[in-house]
Scaffold this motif. Sequence first.
Motif, PDB file in Angstrom:
ATOM      1  N   LEU A  28     -38.188  46.497 -58.475  1.00 44.78           N
ATOM      2  CA  LEU A  28     -36.971  45.711 -58.504  1.00 44.78           C
ATOM      3  C   LEU A  28     -37.184  44.425 -57.714  1.00 44.78           C
ATOM      4  CD1 LEU A  28     -34.001  45.704 -59.420  1.00 44.78           C
ATOM      5  CD2 LEU A  28     -33.435  46.765 -57.247  1.00 44.78           C
ATOM      6  N   LYS A  29     -37.025  43.312 -58.394  1.00 45.30           N
ATOM      7  CA  LYS A  29     -37.151  42.021 -57.720  1.00 45.30           C
ATOM      8  C   LYS A  29     -35.864  41.729 -56.960  1.00 45.30           C
ATOM      9  CE  LYS A  29     -40.033  40.223 -61.380  1.00 45.30           C
ATOM     10  NZ  LYS A  29     -40.108  39.291 -62.495  1.00 45.30           N
ATOM     11  N   ASN A  30     -35.984  41.050 -55.848  1.00 42.49           N
ATOM     12  CA  ASN A  30     -34.803  40.682 -55.079  1.00 42.49           C
ATOM     13  C   ASN A  30     -34.185  39.433 -55.694  1.00 42.49           C
ATOM     14  OD1 ASN A  30     -32.826  40.341 -53.225  1.00 42.49           O
ATOM     15  ND2 ASN A  30     -34.169  39.776 -51.544  1.00 42.49           N
ATOM     16  N   LEU A  31     -33.180  39.645 -56.538  1.00 37.63           N
ATOM     17  CA  LEU A  31     -32.498  38.538 -57.199  1.00 37.63           C
ATOM     18  C   LEU A  31     -31.098  38.330 -56.645  1.00 37.63           C
ATOM     19  CD1 LEU A  31     -33.511  39.370 -60.883  1.00 37.63           C
ATOM     20  CD2 LEU A  31     -34.572  37.717 -59.346  1.00 37.63           C
ATOM     21  N   ALA A  32     -30.825  38.893 -55.486  1.00 42.38           N
ATOM     22  CA  ALA A  32     -29.488  38.815 -54.903  1.00 42.38           C
ATOM     23  C   ALA A  32     -29.129  37.364 -54.577  1.00 42.38           C
ATOM     24  CB  ALA A  32     -29.415  39.672 -53.656  1.00 42.38           C
ATOM     25  N   GLU A  33     -27.916  37.013 -54.935  1.00 43.68           N
ATOM     26  CA  GLU A  33     -27.406  35.677 -54.632  1.00 43.68           C
ATOM     27  C   GLU A  33     -26.347  35.788 -53.547  1.00 43.68           C
ATOM     28  OE1 GLU A  33     -25.911  33.633 -58.026  1.00 43.68           O
ATOM     29  OE2 GLU A  33     -27.648  34.116 -59.243  1.00 43.68           O
ATOM     30  N   VAL A  34     -26.227  34.763 -52.746  1.00 45.86           N
ATOM     31  CA  VAL A  34     -25.177  34.715 -51.747  1.00 45.86           C
ATOM     32  C   VAL A  34     -23.871  34.438 -52.474  1.00 45.86           C
ATOM     33  CG1 VAL A  34     -24.337  33.513 -49.709  1.00 45.86           C
ATOM     34  CG2 VAL A  34     -26.782  33.898 -50.001  1.00 45.86           C
ATOM     35  N   VAL A  35     -22.847  35.224 -52.168  1.00 48.12           N
ATOM     36  CA  VAL A  35     -21.541  35.059 -52.811  1.00 48.12           C
ATOM     37  C   VAL A  35     -20.714  34.099 -51.961  1.00 48.12           C
ATOM     38  CG1 VAL A  35     -19.483  36.243 -53.617  1.00 48.12           C
ATOM     39  CG2 VAL A  35     -21.693  37.369 -53.770  1.00 48.12           C
ATOM     40  N   HIS A  36     -20.274  32.992 -52.577  1.00 45.37           N
ATOM     41  CA  HIS A  36     -19.550  31.961 -51.834  1.00 45.37           C
ATOM     42  C   HIS A  36     -18.050  31.992 -52.082  1.00 45.37           C
ATOM     43  CE1 HIS A  36     -23.207  30.047 -50.472  1.00 45.37           C
ATOM     44  NE2 HIS A  36     -23.678  30.095 -51.690  1.00 45.37           N
ATOM     45  N   THR A  37     -17.572  32.932 -52.845  1.00 49.56           N
ATOM     46  CA  THR A  37     -16.152  32.993 -53.165  1.00 49.56           C
ATOM     47  C   THR A  37     -15.473  34.071 -52.321  1.00 49.56           C
ATOM     48  OG1 THR A  37     -14.560  33.451 -54.937  1.00 49.56           O
ATOM     49  CG2 THR A  37     -16.681  34.547 -55.094  1.00 49.56           C
ATOM     50  N   PRO A  38     -14.200  33.901 -51.983  1.00 49.79           N
ATOM     51  CA  PRO A  38     -13.505  34.944 -51.236  1.00 49.79           C
ATOM     52  C   PRO A  38     -13.141  36.152 -52.105  1.00 49.79           C
ATOM     53  CG  PRO A  38     -12.028  33.114 -51.647  1.00 49.79           C
ATOM     54  CD  PRO A  38     -13.378  32.709 -52.150  1.00 49.79           C
ATOM     55  N   TYR A  39     -13.345  36.055 -53.418  1.00 53.43           N
ATOM     56  CA  TYR A  39     -13.069  37.153 -54.345  1.00 53.43           C
ATOM     57  C   TYR A  39     -14.391  37.858 -54.637  1.00 53.43           C
ATOM     58  CZ  TYR A  39      -8.619  34.808 -54.960  1.00 53.43           C
ATOM     59  OH  TYR A  39      -7.397  34.231 -54.746  1.00 53.43           O
ATOM     60  N   GLN A  40     -14.553  39.063 -54.088  1.00 52.83           N
ATOM     61  CA  GLN A  40     -15.838  39.752 -54.173  1.00 52.83           C
ATOM     62  C   GLN A  40     -15.665  41.230 -54.503  1.00 52.83           C
ATOM     63  OE1 GLN A  40     -18.121  39.264 -50.566  1.00 52.83           O
ATOM     64  NE2 GLN A  40     -17.553  37.111 -50.367  1.00 52.83           N
ATOM     65  N   ILE A  41     -16.742  41.803 -55.027  1.00 58.76           N
ATOM     66  CA  ILE A  41     -16.890  43.250 -55.120  1.00 58.76           C
ATOM     67  C   ILE A  41     -18.015  43.606 -54.164  1.00 58.76           C
ATOM     68  CG2 ILE A  41     -17.614  45.198 -56.561  1.00 58.76           C
ATOM     69  CD1 ILE A  41     -14.891  44.252 -57.372  1.00 58.76           C
ATOM     70  N   LYS A  42     -17.735  44.552 -53.264  1.00 59.94           N
ATOM     71  CA  LYS A  42     -18.750  44.998 -52.311  1.00 59.94           C
ATOM     72  C   LYS A  42     -19.226  46.385 -52.726  1.00 59.94           C
ATOM     73  CE  LYS A  42     -17.736  46.510 -48.144  1.00 59.94           C
ATOM     74  NZ  LYS A  42     -17.366  46.622 -46.729  1.00 59.94           N
ATOM     75  N   LEU A  43     -20.537  46.562 -52.795  1.00 60.53           N
ATOM     76  CA  LEU A  43     -21.164  47.840 -53.080  1.00 60.53           C
ATOM     77  C   LEU A  43     -21.698  48.400 -51.769  1.00 60.53           C
ATOM     78  CD1 LEU A  43     -22.630  49.985 -54.945  1.00 60.53           C
ATOM     79  CD2 LEU A  43     -24.546  48.392 -54.946  1.00 60.53           C
ATOM     80  N   GLN A  44     -21.316  49.634 -51.460  1.00 61.25           N
ATOM     81  CA  GLN A  44     -21.835  50.290 -50.269  1.00 61.25           C
ATOM     82  C   GLN A  44     -22.546  51.565 -50.711  1.00 61.25           C
ATOM     83  OE1 GLN A  44     -19.361  49.857 -47.023  1.00 61.25           O
ATOM     84  NE2 GLN A  44     -20.784  50.764 -45.618  1.00 61.25           N
ATOM     85  N   GLN A  45     -23.800  51.719 -50.281  1.00 64.99           N
ATOM     86  CA  GLN A  45     -24.629  52.872 -50.654  1.00 64.99           C
ATOM     87  C   GLN A  45     -24.839  53.745 -49.419  1.00 64.99           C
ATOM     88  OE1 GLN A  45     -28.258  51.430 -52.585  1.00 64.99           O
ATOM     89  NE2 GLN A  45     -27.194  49.506 -52.908  1.00 64.99           N
ATOM     90  N   TYR A  46     -24.574  55.045 -49.579  1.00 65.32           N
ATOM     91  CA  TYR A  46     -24.721  55.999 -48.484  1.00 65.32           C
ATOM     92  C   TYR A  46     -25.866  56.956 -48.791  1.00 65.32           C
ATOM     93  CZ  TYR A  46     -20.107  54.393 -47.109  1.00 65.32           C
ATOM     94  OH  TYR A  46     -19.043  53.610 -46.734  1.00 65.32           O
ATOM     95  N   TYR A  47     -26.595  57.334 -47.743  1.00 64.81           N
ATOM     96  CA  TYR A  47     -27.772  58.188 -47.881  1.00 64.81           C
ATOM     97  C   TYR A  47     -27.614  59.431 -47.014  1.00 64.81           C
ATOM     98  CZ  TYR A  47     -29.651  53.990 -49.960  1.00 64.81           C
ATOM     99  OH  TYR A  47     -29.834  52.909 -50.763  1.00 64.81           O
ATOM    100  N   ASN A  48     -28.239  60.543 -47.428  1.00 64.07           N
ATOM    101  CA  ASN A  48     -28.144  61.781 -46.660  1.00 64.07           C
ATOM    102  C   ASN A  48     -29.386  62.037 -45.804  1.00 64.07           C
ATOM    103  OD1 ASN A  48     -30.002  62.616 -48.558  1.00 64.07           O
ATOM    104  ND2 ASN A  48     -28.579  63.934 -49.664  1.00 64.07           N
TER     105      ASN A  48
END
Length: 121
Positions: A28-48
């Motif tokens: 997986l390439k790191n293609l993440a972009e910085v989000v500059h808008t106040p309207y966002q979806i946040k993904l949170q991943q939890y591990y055991n």
Amino acid sequence: MDFTISRDDPEKPEKVTLMNAIMGNGELKNLAEVVHTPYQIKLQQYYNDKQLPKVASFTHPLFRSIEIADTDGTLSRKLTSDQEGHLSIRFPYTPALSKIELYSITPDKGTQKIYTLLLKP
């Protein structure tokens, strides 16, 4: 993972439907972009396995900013609002991944949890 995000009433939280999930081998390439808008979806991943949760932010698919050309030739931004939008998320999978959560972040409603997916080991 592909999600459909919709809303019937602006006062209620968005509805999220998992439309498709595909797992494959690869890098997986790191293609993440910085989000500059106040309207966002946040993904949170939890591990055991005692890993700290990972967080990623995406532009909210129901609230997009578009550029409009004025008659004098200047460009201005305008916020548009949709009833339904699509969100595609890619992230590395490990067997320790136990749960993902999606949060809607908007200036008027703050941060609201809109989806939880529990993963079986």
